[in-house]
Design a protein around this motif. Structure first.
Motif, PDB file in Angstrom:
ATOM      1  N   ILE A 234     -31.381  10.386 -42.225  1.00  0.00           N
ATOM      2  CA  ILE A 234     -31.766  10.332 -43.635  1.00  0.00           C
ATOM      3  C   ILE A 234     -30.987  11.335 -44.477  1.00  0.00           C
ATOM      4  O   ILE A 234     -31.159  11.383 -45.693  1.00  0.00           O
ATOM      5  N   HIS A 235     -30.125  12.121 -43.812  1.00  0.00           N
ATOM      6  CA  HIS A 235     -29.339  13.127 -44.531  1.00  0.00           C
ATOM      7  C   HIS A 235     -28.001  13.292 -43.794  1.00  0.00           C
ATOM      8  O   HIS A 235     -27.964  13.267 -42.558  1.00  0.00           O
ATOM      9  N   PRO A 236     -26.907  13.477 -44.541  1.00  0.00           N
ATOM     10  CA  PRO A 236     -25.604  13.633 -43.892  1.00  0.00           C
ATOM     11  C   PRO A 236     -25.544  14.770 -42.870  1.00  0.00           C
ATOM     12  O   PRO A 236     -24.770  14.701 -41.899  1.00  0.00           O
ATOM     13  N   ALA A 237     -26.379  15.808 -43.047  1.00  0.00           N
ATOM     14  CA  ALA A 237     -26.373  16.936 -42.111  1.00  0.00           C
ATOM     15  C   ALA A 237     -26.807  16.518 -40.717  1.00  0.00           C
ATOM     16  O   ALA A 237     -26.507  17.213 -39.731  1.00  0.00           O
ATOM     17  N   GLN A 238     -27.528  15.415 -40.598  1.00  0.00           N
ATOM     18  CA  GLN A 238     -28.014  14.968 -39.300  1.00  0.00           C
ATOM     19  C   GLN A 238     -26.978  14.174 -38.506  1.00  0.00           C
ATOM     20  O   GLN A 238     -27.120  13.997 -37.288  1.00  0.00           O
ATOM     21  N   VAL A 239     -25.964  13.683 -39.160  1.00  0.00           N
ATOM     22  CA  VAL A 239     -25.064  12.705 -38.545  1.00  0.00           C
ATOM     23  C   VAL A 239     -24.297  13.268 -37.360  1.00  0.00           C
ATOM     24  O   VAL A 239     -24.253  12.656 -36.279  1.00  0.00           O
ATOM     25  N   ASP A 240     -23.672  14.422 -37.522  1.00  0.00           N
ATOM     26  CA  ASP A 240     -22.858  14.970 -36.424  1.00  0.00           C
ATOM     27  C   ASP A 240     -23.722  15.302 -35.208  1.00  0.00           C
ATOM     28  O   ASP A 240     -23.277  15.135 -34.063  1.00  0.00           O
ATOM     29  N   VAL A 241     -24.942  15.766 -35.438  1.00  0.00           N
ATOM     30  CA  VAL A 241     -25.861  16.053 -34.331  1.00  0.00           C
ATOM     31  C   VAL A 241     -26.167  14.770 -33.567  1.00  0.00           C
ATOM     32  O   VAL A 241     -26.148  14.732 -32.330  1.00  0.00           O
ATOM     33  N   ILE A 242     -26.442  13.705 -34.301  1.00  0.00           N
ATOM     34  CA  ILE A 242     -26.749  12.417 -33.666  1.00  0.00           C
ATOM     35  C   ILE A 242     -25.537  11.881 -32.921  1.00  0.00           C
ATOM     36  O   ILE A 242     -25.632  11.422 -31.774  1.00  0.00           O
ATOM     37  N   ASN A 243     -24.377  11.940 -33.544  1.00  0.00           N
ATOM     38  CA  ASN A 243     -23.166  11.441 -32.887  1.00  0.00           C
ATOM     39  C   ASN A 243     -22.903  12.167 -31.572  1.00  0.00           C
ATOM     40  O   ASN A 243     -22.554  11.544 -30.561  1.00  0.00           O
ATOM     41  N   GLU A 244     -23.077  13.473 -31.585  1.00  0.00           N
ATOM     42  CA  GLU A 244     -22.849  14.244 -30.366  1.00  0.00           C
ATOM     43  C   GLU A 244     -23.889  13.912 -29.301  1.00  0.00           C
ATOM     44  O   GLU A 244     -23.552  13.728 -28.128  1.00  0.00           O
ATOM     45  N   ALA A 245     -25.150  13.834 -29.703  1.00  0.00           N
ATOM     46  CA  ALA A 245     -26.225  13.601 -28.739  1.00  0.00           C
ATOM     47  C   ALA A 245     -26.108  12.239 -28.075  1.00  0.00           C
ATOM     48  O   ALA A 245     -26.453  12.081 -26.898  1.00  0.00           O
ATOM     49  N   PHE A 246     -25.617  11.248 -28.801  1.00  0.00           N
ATOM     50  CA  PHE A 246     -25.513   9.902 -28.251  1.00  0.00           C
ATOM     51  C   PHE A 246     -24.125   9.585 -27.702  1.00  0.00           C
ATOM     52  O   PHE A 246     -23.822   8.426 -27.409  1.00  0.00           O
ATOM     53  N   SER A 247     -23.317  10.622 -27.531  1.00  0.00           N
ATOM     54  CA  SER A 247     -22.016  10.470 -26.876  1.00  0.00           C
ATOM     55  C   SER A 247     -22.096  11.118 -25.503  1.00  0.00           C
ATOM     56  O   SER A 247     -22.440  12.304 -25.402  1.00  0.00           O
ATOM     57  N   PRO A 248     -21.814  10.396 -24.442  1.00  0.00           N
ATOM     58  CA  PRO A 248     -21.865  10.994 -23.102  1.00  0.00           C
ATOM     59  C   PRO A 248     -20.908  12.176 -22.991  1.00  0.00           C
ATOM     60  O   PRO A 248     -19.802  12.156 -23.546  1.00  0.00           O
ATOM     61  N   SER A 249     -21.339  13.218 -22.293  1.00  0.00           N
ATOM     62  CA  SER A 249     -20.469  14.366 -22.072  1.00  0.00           C
ATOM     63  C   SER A 249     -19.381  13.997 -21.073  1.00  0.00           C
ATOM     64  O   SER A 249     -19.486  13.014 -20.322  1.00  0.00           O
ATOM     65  N   GLU A 250     -18.339  14.806 -21.048  1.00  0.00           N
ATOM     66  CA  GLU A 250     -17.244  14.549 -20.108  1.00  0.00           C
ATOM     67  C   GLU A 250     -17.727  14.665 -18.668  1.00  0.00           C
ATOM     68  O   GLU A 250     -17.290  13.897 -17.799  1.00  0.00           O
ATOM     69  N   ASP A 251     -18.644  15.586 -18.426  1.00  0.00           N
ATOM     70  CA  ASP A 251     -19.190  15.724 -17.060  1.00  0.00           C
ATOM     71  C   ASP A 251     -19.938  14.456 -16.643  1.00  0.00           C
ATOM     72  O   ASP A 251     -19.819  14.009 -15.495  1.00  0.00           O
ATOM     73  N   GLU A 252     -20.698  13.883 -17.568  1.00  0.00           N
ATOM     74  CA  GLU A 252     -21.412  12.639 -17.260  1.00  0.00           C
ATOM     75  C   GLU A 252     -20.436  11.509 -16.961  1.00  0.00           C
ATOM     76  O   GLU A 252     -20.653  10.706 -16.042  1.00  0.00           O
ATOM     77  N   LEU A 253     -19.362  11.447 -17.738  1.00  0.00           N
ATOM     78  CA  LEU A 253     -18.396  10.373 -17.544  1.00  0.00           C
ATOM     79  C   LEU A 253     -17.644  10.532 -16.226  1.00  0.00           C
ATOM     80  O   LEU A 253     -17.371   9.538 -15.534  1.00  0.00           O
ATOM     81  N   VAL A 254     -17.329  11.772 -15.879  1.00  0.00           N
ATOM     82  CA  VAL A 254     -16.653  12.018 -14.596  1.00  0.00           C
ATOM     83  C   VAL A 254     -17.551  11.585 -13.439  1.00  0.00           C
ATOM     84  O   VAL A 254     -17.109  10.916 -12.497  1.00  0.00           O
TER      85      VAL A 254
END
Length: 297
Positions: A234-254
């Protein structure tokens, strides 16, 4: 087994009120995967005619390729505004349509008929306008979350706690500790199950306190682990947090790649040891899905 998910992926879905050109511009200039130009709850009845014109003009001003991330939330199908909304915005070719207060898969089928006619009228490729349904904003909708399998155009589903509380006549939808009450957690779970059964992405609802980024991060990570594929903002400040949280980490992908390769090297085995644990075919399926979501297949 759940149906195969349709090929659509977006982590962050940022709302922007359709009666404010400034807020639509700010949202579009940010990093949200999808921007929702809102004609429903963010706009009063008196302002809806103005908002339709603003949203249509805003879409027209964008390059056609850029419109794919600009979706429009129309008003509910059982009210007086939805068809007027569609007639106003479809000539400008929005990236998709958000359907609020959907009562069942039948609502999506009805919307498909309207969109099919408008696509023909305005030279849009038939069937090319995807739909995202908000499925638990009414008591009736909660009972019907399992009716969306095969619904035309549907690519995602989400739930709503605020409108559901209104539908129930409730004064509050959260417990004293800030967690959702049982009825609302039930609606959330039924949405997740309904989306899995329909083979579409489940998108988590809003985190109302846009200043609480730590709480948002914790919740978003938890939701991704539970099977949700993205979240409303609901606010632009939330977007980067959401994008990061819903992107698998490199460790998970490995780890996922190692699991997939391990099963591929041992095609005759149903169970394989991996780092002290025994893995079976569901572990392989989850690893494959993670790689697919990250575009690593």
């Amino acid at each position: 087994m759940a149906a195969e998910r349709k090929t659509f992926s977006a982590r962050s879905w940022l709302f922007a009120p359709g009666d404010s050109e400034k807020k639509m511009e700010k949202a579009t200039a940010g990093t949200a995967d999808v921007v929702i130009l809102d004609l429903e709850d963010a706009v009063t009845v008196d302002e809806k005619p103005k908002a339709r014109k603003l949203v249509s003009a805003f879409l027209e001003a964008q390059a056609e390729q850029a419109r794919s991330r600009l979706w429009v939330r129309i008003n509910p199908l059982d009210g007086p505004h939805a068809l007027i909304d569609l007639a106003a915005v479809m000539p400008s070719k929005p990236g998709g349509i958000i359907l609020p207060k959907s009562r069942s898969g039948n609502d999506v089928a009805e919307l498909d008929h309207y969109l099919s006619a408008l696509e023909v009228a305005y030279g849009i490729a038939p069937g090319s306008t995807p739909v995202f349904a908000l499925v638990t904003e009414t008591a009736e909708g909660v009972f019907n979350t399992g009716t969306y399998k095969g619904a035309p155009r549907l690519v995602a589903m989400s739930w709503g706690a605020e409108d559901l509380a209104d539908s129930l006549g409730a004064s509050e939808n959260k417990n004293a500790d800030g967690s959702y009450g049982y009825t609302y957690d039930l609606a959330r779970s039924l949405c997740l199950l309904g989306a899995a059964a329909a083979g579409v992405a489940a998108i988590e609802t809003i985190h109302g306190d846009f200043r609480d980024l730590d709480g948002l991060r914790k919740r978003a990570v938890q939701m991704r682990r539970a099977g949700w594929r993205g979240m409303f903002a609901i606010h632009p400040a939330q977007v980067d947090v959401i994008n990061e949280a819903f992107s698998p980490s490199e460790d998970e992908l490995v780890a996922a790649r190692e699991i997939v390769d391990l099963f591929a090297a041992n095609p005759g085995l149903g169970t394989i040891g991996y780092k002290g644990a025994m893995l079976d075919r569901p572990h392989l399926a989850r690893a494959q899905q993670l790689l697919k979501l990250a575009g690593r297949t």
